[in-house]
Enzyme design. Sequence first.
Site, short mmCIF file in Angstrom:
data_model
loop_
_atom_site.label_atom_id
_atom_site.label_comp_id
_atom_site.label_asym_id
_atom_site.label_seq_id
_atom_site.Cartn_x
_atom_site.Cartn_y
_atom_site.Cartn_z
N GLU A 259 11.23 -11.34 -57.48
CA GLU A 259 11.94 -10.91 -58.70
C GLU A 259 11.01 -11.11 -59.88
O GLU A 259 10.29 -12.12 -59.95
CB GLU A 259 13.20 -11.77 -58.97
CG GLU A 259 14.37 -11.50 -58.08
CD GLU A 259 15.60 -12.36 -58.44
OE1 GLU A 259 15.75 -12.76 -59.61
OE2 GLU A 259 16.39 -12.63 -57.51
N ASP B 187 24.66 -14.67 -60.81
CA ASP B 187 24.64 -13.78 -61.97
C ASP B 187 25.08 -12.37 -61.63
O ASP B 187 24.38 -11.41 -61.87
CB ASP B 187 23.20 -13.79 -62.52
CG ASP B 187 23.03 -12.95 -63.76
OD1 ASP B 187 23.95 -12.94 -64.60
OD2 ASP B 187 21.99 -12.29 -63.88
N GLU C 26 17.31 -18.85 -54.55
CA GLU C 26 17.18 -19.87 -55.58
C GLU C 26 18.17 -21.01 -55.45
O GLU C 26 18.89 -21.35 -56.41
CB GLU C 26 17.31 -19.25 -56.98
CG GLU C 26 16.20 -18.29 -57.32
CD GLU C 26 16.27 -17.79 -58.76
OE1 GLU C 26 17.22 -18.14 -59.48
OE2 GLU C 26 15.37 -17.05 -59.16
N TYR D 271 10.35 -15.49 -64.30
CA TYR D 271 10.73 -14.77 -65.52
C TYR D 271 9.94 -15.31 -66.71
O TYR D 271 10.50 -15.72 -67.71
CB TYR D 271 12.24 -14.88 -65.75
CG TYR D 271 13.01 -14.07 -64.72
CD1 TYR D 271 13.26 -12.72 -64.94
CD2 TYR D 271 13.43 -14.64 -63.52
CE1 TYR D 271 13.93 -11.96 -63.98
CE2 TYR D 271 14.09 -13.89 -62.57
CZ TYR D 271 14.34 -12.54 -62.81
OH TYR D 271 14.99 -11.78 -61.87
C1 BDP Z 1 17.36 -14.71 -61.10
C2 BDP Z 1 18.50 -14.56 -60.12
C3 BDP Z 1 19.24 -13.23 -60.32
C4 BDP Z 1 19.57 -13.05 -61.78
C5 BDP Z 1 18.27 -13.06 -62.58
C6 BDP Z 1 18.54 -12.85 -64.07
O1 BDP Z 1 18.01 -14.63 -58.80
O2 BDP Z 1 20.41 -13.22 -59.54
O3 BDP Z 1 20.31 -11.91 -62.04
O4 BDP Z 1 17.70 -14.33 -62.41
O5 BDP Z 1 18.89 -13.81 -64.73
O6 BDP Z 1 16.90 -16.01 -61.17
O7 BDP Z 1 18.43 -11.73 -64.55
#
Ligand code: BDP
Length: 658
Positions: free
Chosen positions: A552, A219, A463, A516
Amino acid sequence: MYRLTAGGNWKILLPLSLPMLRLLWLFAVLDAVLLLDTGMLFPRESSSRELKELSGLWVFRADKSPNRNQGFERAWYKSRLAETGPVIDMPVPASYNDITQDSTLRDFIGWVWYEREVVVPARWITDEGTRVVLRVGSAHYNSVVWVNGEKVTEHAGGHLPFEAEIGSLMRKDPTRPCRITIAVNNTLTLETLPPGTIQHMNDPIKYPDGYFVQNIYFDFFNYAGIHRPVLLYTTPKVYVDDITVVTDFLDNTGFVRYQVSVKGAATATLKVTLMDKDGHCVASSNEASGVLKVVDVKLWWPYLMHENPGYLYSMEVHLMAADERSTYEDVYALPVGIRTVKVTNTQFLINNKPFYFHGVNKHEDSDIRGKGLDWPLIVKDFNLMKWLGANSFRTSHYPYAEEILQMCDRHGIVVIDECPGVGIKDIRSFGNASLAHHLDVMDELVRRDKNHPSVVMWSVANEPAAEMQPAALYFKTLITHTKALDPTRPVTFITDSNYARDKGAPYVDVICVNSYFSWYHDPGHLEVIPIQLNAQFENWYGKYQKPIIQSEYGADAVPGLHSDPPMMFTEEYQNAVLRSYHDIFDQKRKQYVIGELIWNFADFMTAQGITRVVGNKKGIFTRQRQPKAGAFILKERYWRLANETGRLPPWTKYPCSL
Ligand code: BDP
């Protein structure tokens, strides 16, 4: 007690004292380090070494022929690039993608050609005892380099430096300027890192003849070109090729175990001197390897953990050698920070004190220059990180410029150093060729970054589709190899919160999890965060009993977009996600959670797609480095954490210092 024999081996004489055990450990780990054939020391000027930066304007031509191969078929390297067809100016370092108004260049896939003519000081040519080395800081991704039409090297993969000695070639025709041609190809395949695929669209009703696209599984925008400085530097014919240091301390004595490798002669005389910041010699030796003992050591501490973070000594290596024709003298000064790193079931220890990562994930990314190294941006980012109270970052998702790591060393910013193992999603990318390349990249990464005190952990991938059957062996091999390369640092691989993808977890020292909740899972449902995040931590810790970093978490916020109650993509929603995660972090950091890294420090460019509004907006700063509301939440939190977990002198305590 142990005694050092001439060959550097230890012999048992009497029972061991504690300091001796420490020394023994240092010797054991350095001996275990798998050194590569050649070093990759950062090019530094010294009394014996000169540098010539080739940053600036280069001549540029993209090979837009249907098979992208015309440059090789017609040997564009044999003459001036301008004689082969139309050329344009191209700055180096910079990605080429955003420099022009031409969308076909922004989205170009294939070979592009760079060229620069350079005149060097006459003595570089006349003195045959001088080596002239051409170094490319990094180029995306595969590169071939010619000097005056002769191929001097090629390199697979971006983000890492490569070199070629070109002195003898320049001497062939000393009267003409030296023409450097570099062809760079950004095509990603199943066996590159990161992987990708080229898809040919053969339906004539939908696509023009010969149409193809590059598919990627990560991404961020696939920026390409020469991203880091290209330079020429000299060394004497007999030279310091590599230095490896491993450090330890006991009470107030520091130990620096070092190994110097010399090239160009079978024998050389060495003098190794460790200087403190004031230029005083604190230890010295005449051996190519050994341990320097530093009395009243000043340890290297992270930012906000000590009033004097980032303390660096300078290890000056002075080499002298002679052959029948000449004498040679080489001098190289390596910054050295003395610190230790250890991991327990629940803690990350720096200098035996618990360290909590309160930091960021970054990208090398900005307007116009893309991934090109840019000093104003680097310094601005460090100022922002310090303003935020961030003590660490992860080099998501590839190795950053060494110049950035040097800043981290000096400012005490702790780094999780990641290789470009991102987007490994296709089962064919777990094959032998991919693994072999991945191992090579780890070799190159460790070789480049092993001496940086700021680097406290290696990350081998982000990932990957680790639920796939071949992943278990792949990651076992990769992680074991990395630990053998560097037994002094922990290793991690970054997983998402899906437990089926835990194939690397049995081998790593620290579990790093990305999640997330209320964004990709249960979008819009902020209320699920506490329960899901709690379950994530309990499950991973329950299964592996290893400390966990939330590597993250975050939410997109389009700057200036507001809504209350919060809605996705507004600044309020990003705030709410952050606050909700923080509540759980505060519970778990008393147990085994050892860090939190926001995704992301700043907005960054991505491929175009229906989920991205001109890039990823999960930054707490915009791409132009202006704060969104979330930056203030994080700043408040990080300074509070620093006050709780660090050892700040009273005058720096938040909010007085801000
Ligand atoms: C995560 C990835 C990261 C993405 C992020 C996203 O590790 O590279 O930019 O999601 O979607 O899973 O913002």
